[in-house]
Design an enzyme around this catalytic site. Sequence first.
Site, mmCIF file in Angstrom:
data_model
loop_
_atom_site.group_PDB
_atom_site.id
_atom_site.type_symbol
_atom_site.label_atom_id
_atom_site.label_comp_id
_atom_site.label_asym_id
_atom_site.label_seq_id
_atom_site.Cartn_x
_atom_site.Cartn_y
_atom_site.Cartn_z
ATOM 1 N N THR A 21 -4.865 10.432 -0.413
ATOM 2 C CA THR A 21 -6.247 10.144 -0.028
ATOM 3 C C THR A 21 -6.705 11.072 1.091
ATOM 4 O OG1 THR A 21 -5.588 8.497 1.618
ATOM 5 C CG2 THR A 21 -6.023 7.716 -0.631
ATOM 6 N N TYR A 72 -15.535 4.969 7.271
ATOM 7 C CA TYR A 72 -14.418 5.475 6.456
ATOM 8 C C TYR A 72 -14.717 5.191 4.994
ATOM 9 C CZ TYR A 72 -9.475 6.051 4.988
ATOM 10 O OH TYR A 72 -8.315 6.463 4.392
ATOM 11 N N HIS A 94 0.790 -1.231 0.000
ATOM 12 C CA HIS A 94 0.000 0.000 0.000
ATOM 13 C C HIS A 94 0.825 1.285 0.000
ATOM 14 C CE1 HIS A 94 -3.537 2.356 0.240
ATOM 15 N NE2 HIS A 94 -4.293 1.451 0.820
#
Length: 756
Positions: free
Chosen positions: A578, A565, A449
């Site tokens: 993000t 979220y 990630h």
Amino acid sequence: MAEAHQAVAFQFTITPEGIDLRLSYQALSQICLSGLRSWKKRISRMRNRVIKGVYPASPSSWLFVVIAILATMYTRSDPSMGLIAKIQEHLPVSSLSLSAQGQTMLSVLVFSTLLWLSLILTLRFCLKLLLSYHRWMFEQHGRISTTTKVWVTLVRLLSGRKPLLYSYQTSLPCLPVPPIKDTLERYLESVRPLLSSPEFERMTVLAAQFENSLGNRLQRYLKLKALWATNYVSDWWEEYIYLRGRGPIMVNSNYYGMDFLYVTPTPIQAARAGNTITALLLYRRKVNTEQLKPSRVPDVLQHWQDSEFVAVYHRGRYFRLWVYKAGRLLSPREIEYQIQRILDDPSLPGPGEDRLGALTAGDRVPWWTVRKQYFSSGVNKHSLDCIERAAFFVTLDDEEQGMMGEDPVGNLDRYAKSLLHGKCYDRWFDKSFSVVVYKNGKSGLNAEHSWADAPTVAHLWEFTLATDAFQLGYTEDGHCKGEVELSLPPPQRLTWDIPVEVQEQVSISLSVAQALADDVDCHVFPFRDFGKGRIKKLKISPDAFIQLALQLAYYRDRKTFCLTYEASMTRLFREGRTETVRSCSNEGCAFVKAVESGEGPEHCRRLFRLAAEKHQNLYRLAMTGSGIDRHLFCLYVVSKYLGVESPFLTEVLSEPWRLSTSQTPVQQLELFDMKNHPDFISLGGGFGPVADDGYGVSYIIVGEDMINYHVSCKHSFSETDSHRFGAQISRALLDLLSVLTPAKTENPQAPDKKQQ
């Protein structure tokens, strides 16, 4: 090996008659071609740097400015207002030995170049100002203001005809630091439906104390950082959220992407691997040459520059597979041929080799300790470098996966779990991404990630799938196309020296990872009753519709609401990554309660419209730099640097996200028509749950009539169940559509229950 092949390009021996020189003309020609390709690549990169450096102007515009200045000079007018003469006075005339006309010409060139550079800076500044305008996002659909129309026209004029991938980078605005008062107000609004009145009052007091004391001090430091940093969030987010985490990244951080749902282009494992590897390398070539269309701010694909090999794992053994020969990318058929060599290799794993990858799946500190002590020299360092310097990692899995057999639903769930964690040792979880090719030709990938968010990897994977199926293709018998050079050196087997101490740590890391993997409950299902086509006919945002359905499903599943979220992109800003959309709003909760209490349909529709508009507004605020969570996160980091404690920030950052959601974008690239190829739809991808007692939900809106869902939770928490929650999602979607679609017999004049 490729190095050895080039090393014998020529041979010579010394004889009594002199030197006997024997040349391999084939090898020499390959070396010459390799050098030629290398220089072409360098020239292409230099050209791209020049084009990006002068953007939004073009290199040819310099010639236009020079000609224009010369033309005005010949008409006996001085557009420089005396500057050309000043430049001529300061020219080193004695060293140049130029005539008067030559000096004038040189002065004009210098002035024109300076004027051209000034125009570029001015245009870039203007473009930056234009890209800072975000009010267009807040306008109603179909009602575009005059200001926005003018803005669109100016952006098109200044953007140039064909920008390269990174052309916009220097023109993008920096992410602004929101006013602390606004962030705190939005935070309190977001937690209002989740707290009781006494709890909310307590949190309001904490927020006020924070704002009036420590908050403003932290804000000043954050604004100072924003003055010199290109993005005040991204570096801290990458470092503290991803790189400094000490727990396993498998399941907790890494995510996965799936193959086509209904189609497997070939059942031959080596052939599928050949086309997939080729497609990924073609994508990398497009990144290097910047042929991809920019999407405001592209995430940078991190890779070793021009790595010419990939790392391959099969049945406990690691290989280095060269995919270039003398600078030429091997054909898909040649890569298939090399992959088949690995599949046919009968050798056994060395001691401790087969489960070595578990070190990347377990806790991070033991892996770092073992790496430093046992992998910093010798054959272990060489083999580890081969894996880490590879373009990407490939796993040739010996299992079959996909929606198949007598239990397609269960097999689809097992397919997701396999991509998320596999056997916990047959993926290299530290790698930017690991491509998995199964025995039956099905494929997928597991992505780390820290280097890129899901939209970037989805872009890459969508290109790979489309290129594999529609451009590269296969022969009638399922093999890759192209010719094979049989003299290719075989894949190189990596060797290891794994002492007992390392093998013991591998076992410990594997047990940690295996416990985590066994605890994950995954459920993947395609929702086919309707899709975005039906939703858009109701003049509703599909994402808002889905998010409100998730709120309804969660309320039915757990009898309460939770902090939710939803990932949003901040690509409108330089180095944007993000931001969080807090999808559980007061308006959304009011709508859910109205539906569950049996309020009248008209009243529910009105509440839904308010909730959907609220969600869209929250999404727009997150995208335009006015989100909540990244700002509070950075304030918390500053407090830690200053060594001060904030009860407010500590409590905010410890709140669990029991419902973590994300939409996987689809059809970012128009490589094929889904209407004409309806079977070639991707399942999207998913991730593990963020909270131990929560759900992770990823969804992909496919075409007009399908939504694919990936739901995850943990078996260890008895009150969550991915299959049960999936059923609640399907039910909620159908109920929302029923509420929003007026019945033909419904009297539009009749008052609803609330009005009565």
